[in-house]
Design a protein around this motif. Structure first.
Motif, PDB file in Angstrom:
ATOM      1  N   PHE A  51       0.849  -1.213   0.000  1.00  0.00           N
ATOM      2  CA  PHE A  51       0.000   0.000   0.000  1.00  0.00           C
ATOM      3  C   PHE A  51       0.879   1.256   0.000  1.00  0.00           C
ATOM      4  O   PHE A  51       0.585   2.241   0.664  1.00  0.00           O
ATOM      5  N   ASP A  52       1.917   1.197  -0.840  1.00  0.00           N
ATOM      6  CA  ASP A  52       2.850   2.317  -0.975  1.00  0.00           C
ATOM      7  C   ASP A  52       2.512   3.212  -2.166  1.00  0.00           C
ATOM      8  O   ASP A  52       3.258   4.142  -2.472  1.00  0.00           O
ATOM      9  N   HIS A  53       1.389   2.947  -2.820  1.00  0.00           N
ATOM     10  CA  HIS A  53       1.065   3.617  -4.086  1.00  0.00           C
ATOM     11  C   HIS A  53       1.060   5.153  -3.987  1.00  0.00           C
ATOM     12  O   HIS A  53       1.322   5.840  -4.963  1.00  0.00           O
ATOM     13  N   GLY A  54       0.752   5.666  -2.803  1.00  0.00           N
ATOM     14  CA  GLY A  54       0.667   7.119  -2.637  1.00  0.00           C
ATOM     15  C   GLY A  54       1.975   7.841  -2.854  1.00  0.00           C
ATOM     16  O   GLY A  54       1.981   9.061  -3.044  1.00  0.00           O
ATOM     17  N   LEU A  68       4.201  -5.911   5.519  1.00  0.00           N
ATOM     18  CA  LEU A  68       3.539  -4.698   5.030  1.00  0.00           C
ATOM     19  C   LEU A  68       4.535  -3.915   4.188  1.00  0.00           C
ATOM     20  O   LEU A  68       5.657  -3.646   4.639  1.00  0.00           O
ATOM     21  N   MET A  69       4.123  -3.561   2.970  1.00  0.00           N
ATOM     22  CA  MET A  69       4.987  -2.748   2.111  1.00  0.00           C
ATOM     23  C   MET A  69       4.419  -1.339   2.035  1.00  0.00           C
ATOM     24  O   MET A  69       3.293  -1.132   1.547  1.00  0.00           O
ATOM     25  N   LEU A  70       5.182  -0.384   2.507  1.00  0.00           N
ATOM     26  CA  LEU A  70       4.648   0.966   2.667  1.00  0.00           C
ATOM     27  C   LEU A  70       5.770   1.996   2.641  1.00  0.00           C
ATOM     28  O   LEU A  70       6.938   1.624   2.545  1.00  0.00           O
ATOM     29  N   VAL A 119      13.099 -10.024  -5.651  1.00  0.00           N
ATOM     30  CA  VAL A 119      12.655  -9.169  -6.754  1.00  0.00           C
ATOM     31  C   VAL A 119      11.143  -9.234  -6.857  1.00  0.00           C
ATOM     32  O   VAL A 119      10.531 -10.284  -6.653  1.00  0.00           O
ATOM     33  N   LYS A 120      10.581  -8.068  -7.149  1.00  0.00           N
ATOM     34  CA  LYS A 120       9.130  -8.014  -7.372  1.00  0.00           C
ATOM     35  C   LYS A 120       8.889  -7.668  -8.829  1.00  0.00           C
ATOM     36  O   LYS A 120       9.494  -6.734  -9.371  1.00  0.00           O
ATOM     37  N   THR A 121       7.985  -8.413  -9.458  1.00  0.00           N
ATOM     38  CA  THR A 121       7.711  -8.137 -10.861  1.00  0.00           C
ATOM     39  C   THR A 121       6.276  -8.541 -11.186  1.00  0.00           C
ATOM     40  O   THR A 121       5.520  -8.966 -10.313  1.00  0.00           O
ATOM     41  N   ILE A 172       5.223 -11.617  -6.965  1.00  0.00           N
ATOM     42  CA  ILE A 172       4.529 -10.897  -8.036  1.00  0.00           C
ATOM     43  C   ILE A 172       3.692  -9.755  -7.474  1.00  0.00           C
ATOM     44  O   ILE A 172       3.079  -9.870  -6.403  1.00  0.00           O
ATOM     45  N   ALA A 173       3.673  -8.660  -8.220  1.00  0.00           N
ATOM     46  CA  ALA A 173       2.748  -7.560  -7.931  1.00  0.00           C
ATOM     47  C   ALA A 173       1.371  -7.988  -8.431  1.00  0.00           C
ATOM     48  O   ALA A 173       1.260  -8.803  -9.358  1.00  0.00           O
ATOM     49  N   GLY A 174       0.335  -7.443  -7.842  1.00  0.00           N
ATOM     50  CA  GLY A 174      -1.012  -7.796  -8.297  1.00  0.00           C
ATOM     51  C   GLY A 174      -1.395  -7.075  -9.580  1.00  0.00           C
ATOM     52  O   GLY A 174      -2.084  -7.609 -10.433  1.00  0.00           O
ATOM     53  N   GLY A 191      -1.501  -5.409  -3.854  1.00  0.00           N
ATOM     54  CA  GLY A 191      -2.148  -4.221  -3.320  1.00  0.00           C
ATOM     55  C   GLY A 191      -3.584  -4.103  -3.753  1.00  0.00           C
ATOM     56  O   GLY A 191      -4.506  -4.560  -3.065  1.00  0.00           O
ATOM     57  N   ARG A 192      -3.799  -3.527  -4.954  1.00  0.00           N
ATOM     58  CA  ARG A 192      -5.155  -3.195  -5.385  1.00  0.00           C
ATOM     59  C   ARG A 192      -6.088  -4.385  -5.431  1.00  0.00           C
ATOM     60  O   ARG A 192      -7.279  -4.257  -5.132  1.00  0.00           O
ATOM     61  N   ASN A 193      -5.564  -5.553  -5.798  1.00  0.00           N
ATOM     62  CA  ASN A 193      -6.445  -6.724  -5.855  1.00  0.00           C
ATOM     63  C   ASN A 193      -6.888  -7.182  -4.468  1.00  0.00           C
ATOM     64  O   ASN A 193      -7.776  -8.010  -4.346  1.00  0.00           O
TER      65      ASN A 193
HETATM   66  C1  R5P Z   1       3.418   0.537  -7.123  1.00  0.00           C
HETATM   67  O1  R5P Z   1       4.253   1.216  -7.606  1.00  0.00           O
HETATM   68  C2  R5P Z   1       3.647  -0.019  -5.843  1.00  0.00           C
HETATM   69  O2  R5P Z   1       5.004  -0.250  -5.688  1.00  0.00           O
HETATM   70  C3  R5P Z   1       2.924  -1.273  -5.441  1.00  0.00           C
HETATM   71  O3  R5P Z   1       3.543  -1.744  -4.302  1.00  0.00           O
HETATM   72  C4  R5P Z   1       2.882  -2.379  -6.438  1.00  0.00           C
HETATM   73  O4  R5P Z   1       2.516  -1.950  -7.707  1.00  0.00           O
HETATM   74  C5  R5P Z   1       2.000  -3.519  -5.962  1.00  0.00           C
HETATM   75  O5  R5P Z   1       0.717  -3.131  -5.859  1.00  0.00           O
HETATM   76  P1  R5P Z   1      -0.402  -3.653  -6.853  1.00  0.00           P
HETATM   77  O6  R5P Z   1      -0.685  -5.092  -6.455  1.00  0.00           O
HETATM   78  O7  R5P Z   1      -1.569  -2.760  -6.584  1.00  0.00           O
HETATM   79  O8  R5P Z   1       0.119  -3.587  -8.246  1.00  0.00           O
END
Ligand code: R5P
Length: 290
Positions: free
Chosen positions: A56-59, A85-87, A202-204, A223-225, A252-254
């Motif tokens: 939830f670091d999108h802000g 928690l990623m913030l 790594v996150k992708t 993986i990112a959502g 996050g968003r999902n």
């Molecule tokens: C976006 O830049 C953020 O780093 C989010 O942490 C990342 O995109 C993951 O969130 P989401 O699952 O909403 O893509």
């Protein structure tokens, strides 16, 4: 001065039991020092070897994202269900209770907003402040193929150097610009570069032929959502990613844009940690949502 040992019990040296020396459970992480491994073992569950991180670091670049307008109201109740928690540090200090049990993965790069060139990021957190906040990893965005590729790689390698000094893992996040194709070829290039340049994990994004991406990346991938999908599709994506070698999700968003974020994060946990199929996890979502 130590007191004399008056115990009547005979000393037992277990001479027939060799001291064990087990490899660390996490892919590519065996050569790290104790503190780094300990931090990684807080993020990744040593039993399943996987993690469900809540992002939830999108802000930090797009302001009050839908679902994150009031992190105190919408995200705090989800913390007990997340492995990490990623913030951002601003959110951590202003909204997260210091007695929280979750390990923290802190966003450590930033600069431009959605109004500007997003790849023009710099390191945005001093390692000393990350240590002061007792975080378990720092995260940095790297824009492979982007306008500021070298600068953002350098952001990461500087954080890796500082992280090595203090036992702080670095999460390398592959950013995908609008102009770049999201396919296994590109994602393999980006994830492999981040691992080779020192990211601990790594996150992708999940892409078709993901098993080639995970096979070629010597450290764990989460993986990112991505943008919000119908819940069943998001669970399918998580299932496919795990089946193809991902070590978890950083979603996050999902989760926080779901009709029932608590039910959704629980369903994602079922996929990631309990190896549930999509049908079972989706039924769990529907039942819990009621
Ligand atoms: C976006 O830049 C953020 O780093 C989010 O942490 C990342 O995109 C993951 O969130 P989401 O699952 O909403 O893509």
């Amino acid at each position: 001065m130590a007191e004399q040992d008056f115990s009547k019990k005979e000393k037992e040296y277990h001479l027939d039991v060799p001291q064990t020396c087990e490899a660390f459970f996490l892919k590519g992480s065996n050569s790290y020092d104790w503190g780094m491994k300990n931090r990684l073992a807080r993020i990744f569950n040593p039993r399943s070897g996987k993690t469900v991180m809540l992002a939830f670091d999108h802000g930090y670049f797009q302001g009050p994202t839908t679902g994150l307008e009031r992190i105190d109201v919408t995200i705090r109740p989800l913390a007990p269900y997340a492995d990490a928690l990623m913030l951002t540090r601003g959110t951590l200090r202003s909204l997260i209770d210091p007695s929280v049990a979750n390990p923290i993965v802190m966003r450590a790069s930033g600069g431009p907003s959605i109004l500007k060139e997003l790849s023009d990021e710099r390191i945005a957190v001093d390692m000393e402040d990350a240590l002061r906040m007792n975080v378990s990893a720092v995260a940095v965005q790297v824009f492979i193929g982007g306008a500021n590729e070298t600068q953002t790689v350098h952001n990461m390698t500087r954080l890796v150097d500082m992280g090595m000094r203090y036992g702080m893992p670095v999460l390398g996040v592959t950013a995908v610009g609008k102009e770049l194709t999201r396919d296994a070829r590109y994602i393999s290039l980006a994830t492999r570069m981040l691992a080779e340049l020192g990211a601990s994990f790594v996150k992708t994004y999940f892409v078709p032929d993901f098993e080639q991406v995970t096979a070629a990346c010597p450290v764990p991938i989460v993986i990112a959502g991505g943008k919000k999908l119908p819940e069943r599709e998001a669970l399918q994506m998580a299932r496919d990613a795990i089946d193809q070698g991902a070590s978890g999700v950083d979603m996050g968003r999902n989760i926080f844009q779901s009709d029932s974020p608590v039910a959704m994060i629980g369903a994602v946990r079922k996929v990631v940690h309990e190896n549930c199929g999509v049908k079972e996890a989706y039924e769990y979502y529907l039942d819990t949502k009621k």
